[in-house]
Design a protein around this motif. Structure first.
Motif, PDB file in Angstrom:
ATOM      1  N   TYR A  73      24.034  25.215  17.844  1.00 56.47           N
ATOM      2  CA  TYR A  73      25.114  26.218  18.153  1.00 56.47           C
ATOM      3  C   TYR A  73      24.335  27.411  17.862  1.00 56.47           C
ATOM      4  O   TYR A  73      23.557  27.674  17.018  1.00 56.47           O
ATOM      5  N   ASN A  74      24.792  28.469  18.835  1.00 58.72           N
ATOM      6  CA  ASN A  74      24.059  29.767  18.970  1.00 58.72           C
ATOM      7  C   ASN A  74      24.799  30.374  17.896  1.00 58.72           C
ATOM      8  O   ASN A  74      26.053  30.783  17.860  1.00 58.72           O
ATOM      9  N   ALA A  77      27.070  33.905  18.641  1.00 61.15           N
ATOM     10  CA  ALA A  77      28.441  33.495  19.527  1.00 61.15           C
ATOM     11  C   ALA A  77      29.148  32.663  18.555  1.00 61.15           C
ATOM     12  O   ALA A  77      30.586  32.869  18.642  1.00 61.15           O
ATOM     13  N   THR A  78      28.655  31.965  17.418  1.00 61.66           N
ATOM     14  CA  THR A  78      29.332  31.181  16.324  1.00 61.66           C
ATOM     15  C   THR A  78      30.084  32.477  15.663  1.00 61.66           C
ATOM     16  O   THR A  78      31.362  32.213  15.184  1.00 61.66           O
ATOM     17  N   ALA A 127      28.924  28.783  22.358  1.00 64.97           N
ATOM     18  CA  ALA A 127      27.883  28.622  21.470  1.00 64.97           C
ATOM     19  C   ALA A 127      27.108  27.412  21.618  1.00 64.97           C
ATOM     20  O   ALA A 127      25.971  27.637  20.953  1.00 64.97           O
ATOM     21  N   ASP A 129      25.665  26.278  23.936  1.00 65.74           N
ATOM     22  CA  ASP A 129      24.413  26.829  24.781  1.00 65.74           C
ATOM     23  C   ASP A 129      23.811  25.540  25.587  1.00 65.74           C
ATOM     24  O   ASP A 129      22.588  25.239  25.440  1.00 65.74           O
ATOM     25  N   SER A 203      20.913  21.237  24.956  1.00 67.01           N
ATOM     26  CA  SER A 203      21.329  22.137  24.300  1.00 67.01           C
ATOM     27  C   SER A 203      20.170  23.186  23.821  1.00 67.01           C
ATOM     28  O   SER A 203      18.805  22.537  23.403  1.00 67.01           O
ATOM     29  N   ALA A 205      20.637  25.759  21.782  1.00 63.36           N
ATOM     30  CA  ALA A 205      21.131  26.788  20.618  1.00 63.36           C
ATOM     31  C   ALA A 205      20.146  26.442  19.243  1.00 63.36           C
ATOM     32  O   ALA A 205      19.307  25.480  19.332  1.00 63.36           O
ATOM     33  N   THR A 206      20.160  27.435  18.489  1.00 70.67           N
ATOM     34  CA  THR A 206      19.385  27.562  17.373  1.00 70.67           C
ATOM     35  C   THR A 206      19.709  26.715  16.114  1.00 70.67           C
ATOM     36  O   THR A 206      18.956  26.109  15.421  1.00 70.67           O
TER      37      THR A 206
END
Length: 263
Positions: A73-74, A77-78, A127, A129, A203, A205-206
């Motif tokens: 999940y980014n 954005a979250t 989020a 991504d 994905s 996202a981080t």
């Protein structure tokens, strides 16, 4: 690419939505239009609590959805989706600051709140991504937005309807919270049904290092602590202002009675 659900987390997301709704109804009960009582802090407070509740339900429900790929999940954005939910919920609380819930205010508040909830959901989906980007069924997206608006309108009507109710107030709040929880979950899972993930998606996202049970546990624990503290604050405020509550209820019943007899 098809996903599956962890029904334990699905059930947890529903319970979280119900508890959040119950907490928000407690806060909305403090929006008494009486004397010089400042309403701004309670609107912000209620919006934050309801927004956090909707967002936490959404996030736990997202964690319940499993794809055959690693999903993260980014973080910006979250966090942005959480802020959208809070702002939209605060706007939705504004029509409750009157003795009479007019249709124009109800519709305006419900549309603003519903669009905010839908925006929170789809920003939260963004989020993830996922590459290539998630594809959506247009009619299911539209249906989820309609559900969000109707759920927001129902929440406002239920919150307003609880005013002036002296008998079985907590039971009525609990029943209303269940209805609101079902509506919020309905919007989320309708929005999830609208999403289509292409085969070979991945994905970038981080936020993907923590296992799902840990992420769900952190979100749920934090939310429940905030909700419990919020209920304690509303109870303390009610007990310290019991006389003002009696006056507010009496005036509200009188205003509602005059409005009903004038129809």
């Amino acid at each position: 690419m098809t996903g599956t659900y962890d029904f334990g987390l699905v059930s947890l997301s529903f319970l979280l939505a119900v508890f959040a709704s119950f907490t928000a109804l407690n806060v909305s009960d403090r929006l008494d239009v009486i004397g010089n009582r400042p309403l701004g802090p309670w609107i912000v407070f209620g919006g934050c609590i309801m927004g956090l509740g909707i967002w936490s339900m959404h996030f736990v429900a997202m964690l319940a959805f499993h794809l055959p790929i690693a999903v993260g999940y980014n973080i910006p954005a979250t966090i942005g989706s959480l802020l959208v939910a809070m702002i939209a919920s605060a706007i939705g609380f504004m029509p409750l600051c009157t003795y009479e819930l007019r249709w124009s205010r109800l519709i305006g508040g419900a549309v603003a709140m519903g669009l905010g909830v839908a925006g929170m959901h789809y920003l939260g989906m963004q989020a993830m991504d996922v590459c290539p980007p998630i594809q959506y069924s247009v009619w299911l997206v539209g249906l989820s937005i309609v559900i969000a608006v109707l759920a927001s309108a129902g929440a406002l009507v239920l919150a307003f309807g609880l005013r002036g109710q002296s008998s079985h107030r907590r039971m009525r709040q609990a029943s209303s919270a269940v209805v609101m929880g079902i509506a919020v979950c309905g919007m989320h899972y309708c929005g999830m049904a609208a999403a289509h993930f292409d085969r070979g998606s991945y994905s970038i996202a981080t936020l993907s290092t923590l296992p799902i049970p840990w992420l769900a546990g952190i979100v749920v624990t934090f939310s429940l602590v905030i909700f419990a503290a919020s209920i304690a604050i509303t109870v303390l405020d009610a007990s310290s202002d019991a006389r003002a509550r009696e006056i507010a209820d009496a005036i509200l019943r009188e205003r509602l009675g005059k409005h009903a007899s004038a129809r």
